[in-house]
Scaffold this active site. Structure first.
Site, PDB file in Angstrom:
ATOM      1  CG  PHE A 113      -1.976   0.993   1.250  1.00 29.13           C
ATOM      2  CD1 PHE A 113      -3.118   0.821   0.473  1.00 29.13           C
ATOM      3  CD2 PHE A 113      -1.872   2.129   2.037  1.00 29.13           C
ATOM      4  CE1 PHE A 113      -4.129   1.765   0.493  1.00 29.13           C
ATOM      5  CE2 PHE A 113      -2.887   3.079   2.057  1.00 29.13           C
ATOM      6  CZ  PHE A 113      -4.015   2.901   1.278  1.00 29.13           C
ATOM      7  CG  ASP A 184      -0.231  -2.885   6.861  1.00 28.40           C
ATOM      8  OD1 ASP A 184      -1.339  -3.279   7.276  1.00 28.40           O
ATOM      9  OD2 ASP A 184      -0.014  -1.728   6.473  1.00 28.40           O
ATOM     10  CE1 TYR A 209      -9.523   2.172   7.124  1.00 31.86           C
ATOM     11  CE2 TYR A 209      -8.558   3.023   9.141  1.00 31.86           C
ATOM     12  CZ  TYR A 209      -8.470   2.766   7.789  1.00 31.86           C
ATOM     13  OH  TYR A 209      -7.324   3.076   7.115  1.00 31.86           O
ATOM     14  CE  LYS A 210      -8.099  -0.468   4.937  1.00 30.24           C
ATOM     15  NZ  LYS A 210      -6.663  -0.449   4.675  1.00 30.24           N
ATOM     16  NE  ARG A 356     -10.191  -2.299  -2.887  1.00 30.03           N
ATOM     17  CZ  ARG A 356      -9.601  -1.782  -1.808  1.00 30.03           C
ATOM     18  NH1 ARG A 356      -8.431  -2.233  -1.418  1.00 30.03           N
ATOM     19  NH2 ARG A 356     -10.163  -0.813  -1.113  1.00 30.03           N
TER      20      ARG A 356
END
Ligand SMILES: *Cc1c(COP(=O)(O)O)cnc(C)c1O
Length: 397
Positions: A113, A184, A209-210, A356
């Protein structure tokens, strides 16, 4: 067996929406709404500043850290919450580099990322000690490990394609050359069974938050291996990581173990939402979740491949090499996603051409997957995406 009908009922999902973006922002757990309201009214509203002690606000980062630890195989007292993931990446990386003086390479992969890589670049510039960030293709990581590598920094599941690294094998290979490893877990925590302790990760970081559904802006977490936690010198030496914050000592002394990775005041309202979101996991077995995620992903891939020959699968075909998302490539992918969202199927788009779809069994079932594939077929076959309105890019894609 985990009852996924029951877990679905714990979430607020707007009518007419099939939500395939829980890999980016989890939906609202119904209990979070009430918990946040109670925190505002009964704690902030009534207790005012005494809430730090009376309502236990100051301990939340550790207490909730332990609950996240239970989901990732981290022992109690080895995970703490706070800040955002980018900041936790920076902290872990700075601490790791200090533990490997003389080694100059941070090794990562080109699928990582961007924020993780940007944080590494910024840290390197600030340190000004000739460190180098080396990024290689994901399948070339092991081949680039050497005694020059101070830290291997990887995201386990690729945010674009869902490709999953073999975490345990890469940790063994990195340790064999004396490098430290930072994982990560942004797309792993709450998506895959894992055991950071058994795999011997040195550091792990992730967001809540995912797949953990703490809401927009929810705090990040950091894990430090118990045998390292008292050795790391924390970058970002804030007062709440101090051994005695309320002594107001003019000099910094790191707190015990993971406490030292705290920086400043915790986000109390976000923690309240996270606390309620974590209750959902009490009735979930991670292996059941993984099995169901694979089943739903295989169904989605089969249906979309059959119905939409225009799209190319971007994710690995082997489910063991995927996380909990499925991605397809299409040149006008952005417009396709806008057309889908307009029809109630919410996924997202990642440049340059990735559609996605997050596969989250807590609130997505086979009927949702089937329906989403049918709507995608309609959008593709009838070129419903090919209209100017769907080609105007918003700030967040
Ligand atoms: C989502 C994500 C981030 C986001 O970082 P924030 O600081 O929380 O905005 C960072 N790294 C990875 C791998 C991610 O997937």
């Amino acid at each position: 067996m985990t009852d996924f009908q029951a877990t679905k009922a714990l979430f607020h999902l707007p009518d007419g929406v099939i939500y395939l973006d829980g890999n980016s922002l989890g939906p609202l757990p119904k209990a979070a709404q009430a918990r946040v309201a109670a925190c505002v009214q009964d704690e902030w509203g009534q207790m005012l500043i005494t809430g730090w002690n009376k309502a236990g606000w100051m301990d939340q980062p550790r207490r909730l850290g332990d609950r996240i630890g239970a989901l990732i195989g981290a022992p109690a007292g080895s995970v703490v919450l706070g800040d955002t993931l980018s900041i936790k990446v920076y902290q872990a990386l700075a601490s790791a580099l200090q533990m490997r003086p003389g080694r100059k390479v941070i090794l990562s992969d080109t699928g990582n990322f961007p924020s993780d890589l940007y944080m590494a670049e910024g840290l390197i510039a600030g340190l000004d000690q000739d460190h180098r960030l080396v990024t290689v293709a994901p399948d070339q990581v092991a081949a680039h490990l050497s005694d020059e590598v101070a830290v291997l920094m990887l995201t386990e599941v690729d945010y674009r394609t869902g490709r999953k690294h073999d975490m345990a094998a890469l940790i063994r290979a990195a340790h064999a050359v004396g490098a430290l490893v930072i994982w990560d877990l942004a797309h792993s925590a709450g998506a895959l069974p894992m055991d950071v302790l058994a795999a011997q990760a040195d550091f792990a970081v992730g967001c809540t938050y995912k797949y953990l559904n703490s809401g927009p802006g929810g705090p990040a977490f950091i894990y430090v291996a118990p045998d390292l936690a008292d050795q790391v010198r924390p970058a970002l030496s804030g007062w709440l990581g101090h051994a005695a914050p309320f002594a107001f000592d003019p000099d910094y002394r790191p707190g015990a173990g993971i406490e030292r990775m705290r920086v400043g005041t915790p986000p109390v309202l976000q923690m309240a939402a996270l606390e309620a979101a974590l209750d959902v996991w009490e009735s979930v077995d991670m292996q059941d979740l993984r099995d169901r995620s694979i089943e739903l992903s295989e169904l989605f891939i089969a249906e979309v491949t059959r119905r939409c020959p225009q799209l190319t699968l971007a994710s690995p075909t082997d489910p063991q090499q995927r996380g909990s998302q499925v991605s397809f490539r299409f040149a006008d992918g952005y417009a396709v996603m806008q057309a889908l969202i307009a029809r109630g199927v919410i996924g997202d788009f990642r440049a340059p051409d990735i559609l996605r779809f997050g596969i989250t069994p807590l609130y997505i079932g086979a009927d949702d997957i089937q329906r989403a594939a049918e709507i995608l077929e309609d959008v593709m076959t009838n070129r419903l995406w090919d209209t100017p309105a769907y080609k105007i890019r918003s700030a967040v894609t």
